[in-house]
Design a protein around this motif. Sequence first.
Motif, mmCIF file in Angstrom:
data_model
loop_
_atom_site.group_PDB
_atom_site.id
_atom_site.type_symbol
_atom_site.label_atom_id
_atom_site.label_comp_id
_atom_site.label_asym_id
_atom_site.label_seq_id
_atom_site.Cartn_x
_atom_site.Cartn_y
_atom_site.Cartn_z
ATOM 1 N N TYR A 133 0.834 -1.192 0.000
ATOM 2 C CA TYR A 133 0.000 0.000 0.000
ATOM 3 C C TYR A 133 0.871 1.245 0.000
ATOM 4 O O TYR A 133 1.948 1.268 0.592
ATOM 5 N N THR A 134 0.406 2.262 -0.678
ATOM 6 C CA THR A 134 1.136 3.531 -0.675
ATOM 7 C C THR A 134 0.168 4.653 -0.352
ATOM 8 O O THR A 134 -1.055 4.506 -0.448
ATOM 9 N N ILE A 135 0.751 5.758 0.021
ATOM 10 C CA ILE A 135 -0.081 6.924 0.326
ATOM 11 C C ILE A 135 -0.663 7.500 -0.956
ATOM 12 O O ILE A 135 -1.799 7.946 -0.999
ATOM 13 N N ASP A 136 0.150 7.480 -2.006
ATOM 14 C CA ASP A 136 -0.257 8.163 -3.227
ATOM 15 C C ASP A 136 -1.226 7.304 -4.028
ATOM 16 O O ASP A 136 -1.037 6.099 -4.200
ATOM 17 N N LYS A 137 -2.230 7.992 -4.515
ATOM 18 C CA LYS A 137 -3.201 7.313 -5.375
ATOM 19 C C LYS A 137 -2.634 7.334 -6.787
ATOM 20 O O LYS A 137 -2.352 8.392 -7.336
#
Lengths: 275, 1162
Positions: free
Chosen positions: B148-152
């Motif tokens: 998972y990452t913060i950026d979409k």
Amino acid sequence: MADDKDVLRDVWFGRIPTCFTLYQDEVTEREAEPFYLLLPRVSYLTLVTDKVKKHFLKVMKAEDVEEIWFEYEGTPLKWHYPIGLLFDLHASNTSLPWSITVHFKNFPERDLLHCPCNSVIEAHFMSSIKEADALKHKSQVINDMQKKDHKQLWMGLQNDKFDQFWAINRKLMEYPTEEGGFRYIPFRIYLTMSDRPFIQKLFRPISPDGHTHTLGDLLKEVYPVAIASDDEAKRYQVVIHGIEPLLETPLQWLSEHLSHPDNFLHISVIPAPSD
Amino acid sequence: MPVSLLWAVDVYGRVFSLSTGGQQWEHCCDAVLEFKRLTAVQQCCWGIACDHHIYLNVHASDVPIRYQEEAYENQRWNPVDNFSDRLLPSDRWQWSDITGLEHKPLDGFLLPSTNWEWEGDWYIDENFGGEPTEKGGWTYAIDFPATYTIDKKWNSCVRRRRWIRYRRYKATDTWAKIPSEGQSGPLPDPFNDISCGGWEISEEPRGRLSLWAVSLQGKVWFRGGIHHHTPEGMSWEEVSLPGEVVQISCGPGDLVWAVLWEGQLIVREGITRDCPQGSSWVVVDSPNPEVGTIHVAVGVSVVWAVTKDNKVWFRRGINSHNPCGSGWIGMVGEMVMISVGLNDQVWAISREDRAVYFRQGVTSTELSGKAWKAVSVPRDGDIRPNSSTSTSSLHSAGCFFSGEVRAQSVMSEDSDTEADPQRAVHEMLSDRETKRDGAAATSIPEEEVTPGDAEAKSPPPALVLSPSQSGGPGDPQWSTVDLEEAQTHLAVGPAAGRGDSSDTCSLSSVVTCMLGLEGLYGPDDHPLWAWVSGGGCAVDCHTQLNWFNSVTALTSSIQAMSLSVSPAQTAAWRKQIFEQLNERSKREIDNFKHYEQAIEQSVWVKKGTMQWWRDWKPHKWVDVRFALEQFSGPEGHKDGIVFLYYNFNEEKKYLHAFINEVTILVPVLNDSKHTFAIYTAERTKQRWPIKLAAATEMEMHDWLALLSVSCCDSRGIQGPPSKQAIWSITCKGDIFVSEPWPSLEACPYPTPCDQMFWRQVGGHLRLVECNSVGVVWGLGYDHTAWVYTGGYGGGFFQGLASSTDNIFTQTDVKSVYIYENQRWNPVTGYTSRGLPTDRYMWSDATGLHECTKASTKPPSPHWTWVTEWAVDYGVSGGTDREGWQYAADFPTSYHGYKTLKDFVRRRRWARKCKLTTTGPWQEVPPIPLSDVTILPCGDQSVVEQIPLWAISNKGDVLCRLGVTLLTPAGTSWLHVGTDQPFKSISIGGASQVWAIARDGSAFYRGSVSTQNPAGDCWYHIPSPARQKLKQVSVGRTSVYTVDENGTEMFPRYYSFARLSVYVFNVALSVQVWIIADKVQGSHSLSCGTVCHRLGVQPMEPKGQAWDYGIGGGWDHITVRGNNIEAPRVRMPSLTDALRPPSTLAARPLPAGNTENGNAVQC
């Protein structure tokens, strides 16, 4: 926050600025200049006045010189009292420097002890310490010390070595915690107005019911006159080392911190200045 | 040592506790029920009440027990709804745990018991791996399960976010009932005995305990899952037995012993970290084959037992390899029960007078102790029941507790009446009657007996006396239970027990039957105890306890005040003396300084021989003569010179240093030599001090003390350090303090900081923090918090170099680590036979030095071992079950599991050692801390509160209340909730609190003010350049942090390769000091060096250059006390630079340190 250790230092390093002048009737070859000196309050006159003696001997002939003695405003000064005590007793509330007259003739045999050499002072000093320890610890501490410890006490005083003196003296100031103080407080109360040299009694630091005795308690017991009642003006000053501790000061604390090197608490009761 | 409690139950079932700092038994008033058994550990106390249920009393702490529940909300993107909770059939639950495998709807979370409460509602965690997320806390991924990452991103098809909610254990300091349910429904029969321990088996999870219980039918149950976050534990598991057990005892470690009905003992074997309930029992015979055992008590490595004839026995030869020991030794004294507490200290209740006894002289070398000593302290609100009342209440209490068992014990214990239980009871009753008459005749205090009652009615037994009712004499609100009832009980007892043989016995029966027979109410009316538990009572043979002779309560109240300034210090008479002595010296000395001194000072010399680490190569220790000459300087200051006489090529030479040029004397104790180093400014520049070794420790201390006093004298320094003093700590834990000069911050030519004079203060710390009004706190290696008492000296400073009334004993504990290394080979697997090129098979962390268990010594002679070597499982990177970490080869990074590629492994062994010293420090119990910060404030009144924040060693953020000038230790902690553990905290100007979490993210605490000392919420501040931060220090207008690589983060990312930074600034002078990792001197290199940033100004927070000060082994420095204003030109824009705190608070999520950049730019 100042520490109690600082009191010990202040007591030890107390100095009285003194001006020595030669008695006018002494025979001199030329005029003697006054001699100024800072005298240690806790020491003895004859121990610290070698310089004074040397200074005045320069202007005098050897045959005119007998044993040196000191006098302040007509009162011969007892060398076996600590200097601070002499000053508090006779000259407090006067302007400084303290003006002492030096004599080399007519030794007042009735008032003063002879002091031919420093070993006499040492003997006097050590006997005071022993007496004090007899009161404080039934002589146990002083008797447990070695000869060199005794010597160190004396050398400490003689050479003005605070650390050297207190390295040994602190043992004399110890007491079992559970007893809360010494057996008896070694004290002497001096009165200017009295024929008695001083008052000395057995007095414990703690009352039988466990209360701490204060300076006030001591005076009430020993010399009640010194304490002014509420409605009258203060007649006497109670002076130790040039200061007036509050009457509620615990006696044990005073004995530990404001005793002279001879381990006695020398208390002067002097008339309050009238102004 | 923090205050801890000894617990006891009296014969009426009332619970009392006795504090190690107190002098009376405190009645545990909220115990609504009577208790019969207690087992205490430091954090809680378990008990069996008269209803046979188990109760738990968790001691309240300033840090609450709170547990974080979490759930993940998962969403998938589809073209119609965008992101929505419409997931694919193959997907995880919409609400799940972190793995996605378990369905976790928010409303499915229930409180584990009524002893818990929710702290608030569910909320979204917006922190992701140390970085703040966008609003909503979503993290994106291509698919479940993935990274998972913060950026979409364009291919982010799924997203999830974390919800958290806290529950809090609320039943602290009260007796909470533990439902008696096993794995399959309620337990068949009630409990009869209980024992708690086992906290030393493993430190993970935190606060883990083992609880063993015995039921009335003699079955043993083990309660698992007890740890800090689940104080009540999970469930009971039955433990199979070779017989029926009457009593059990569990030590702090892996020792568990139990007593069988037949009088033998059984020992549990196979208790390990992974299997705390053990695997099997071994039977050990009773000390006396004729007389069975009735009671056993175990500690870490001791076992005590009591046989039915009340004889006390000590088991010889107990150790971790041999839990059964080797033989019994009979001890003096007749006891009914024994409790082994912390440090293997022993408590007992005597048969004769039912008093609690303490075993004196129990040390690690003499575990059996020397003698029994009675604990004689009064109880609060001592109840003095008259004779008849007490007798009947005893009887009824007995029936109540032990039921049928009781009667058997009557037979077994009362030897006179053994043959005829009926007669025994009759005798007991008649005995009671006569005693009552006798008591009436001797006129027991009247207020306790309603006139007429005593004769007319049968005396009321205290069967269900509630605490409030038994509040004290003169309040006879007795419950009215007829004597008939008691008699019925008594009658039932013998009848039930008649058929049984006389030698069966349980401890509870011993207790109850004894009661009726003893002369209970002598003239002194001392309490009669039935049970004692010392498992939570932290004493050792050196602890000063006031329990043994009754001293008035006054003393204890005075002791309680001793943390603050003692009253004597502030007494008027003392002040008067200080003032008058000052006036006296002004009057008599100050104006006459030009007068000659009556006594001339002479030169004073001290000589000795020492060894010197010579300056030229090859460096080695050479014998030298050493002398200190002291004399009076021209100004009356004492001064001196140290001389070092040595031979060089047959030629006599000497080296000297002026005492007034010596900047510091550092003890450099190592295990072979008593070494110390003398620095001057020049030698600091060279990084090459004069290193000397004395023959003995005593000699070294003498010299250090003397030289130190000389140095202080020559600089006119005496007494305690000033409030502005700069404090620092060496890596050995030695504490140094320096008086700052205004010229240190002078602009543009400051005094170089290598000229600063440092003097040592007694004590041992890892970290020290101070503020400008003289509040100083320190933390030890064992995380104990200490507060500075205002004294000086201690340690090796004796006599006059040390203050007297504010020096206390200080202890510290740290671990020494060694590594066991092994290499794999195809034939034998992992063995301790390495390759010839390998490191030592037993080594230090680097592998370069050989460190075996036998050869490794404590760091210096001051330290002594207090534990044995044990495998350390708490190594970063994790370990396997045996503590091993694996790697492909030495030296690489290690991991806690074995893979095919791993050819080497290592594990860490730890052994604790302890140091005892003295210093001007007093402990602030009970919470261990890892960081502390004090607001650097200006002049304050003595009652004004000083903000002080700390981080506990578990990572909790704490705010200290009640810290003032008079009470620098404060009063209590206020817990400030956080979503994760923290590691560093700092409070700067205008009460700005900044903190660093363990994941390296930075937080700012909003709305901290005098009215609201703990603030209201945390604001997550993005770290500079996504660095993991390690430490933070806040000035007035700037925040300085250090990242994990040891790089400083100045407000605008100016970085330097340094280790750590400590900052302080006030209105005009901004000071930045750090400890640098490595500094090269002209002769040598030093690690851990004090550095001072030059040219730091409000307009230029990053400063210009480093100035290097004292170094070589420094760990910590605090300059936050120094608010001396530097002689400097006033900046016109200064007022602008001081941003009001409200601006900060109004912008909850400012863009990180640019705000500080702004602050200094505007």
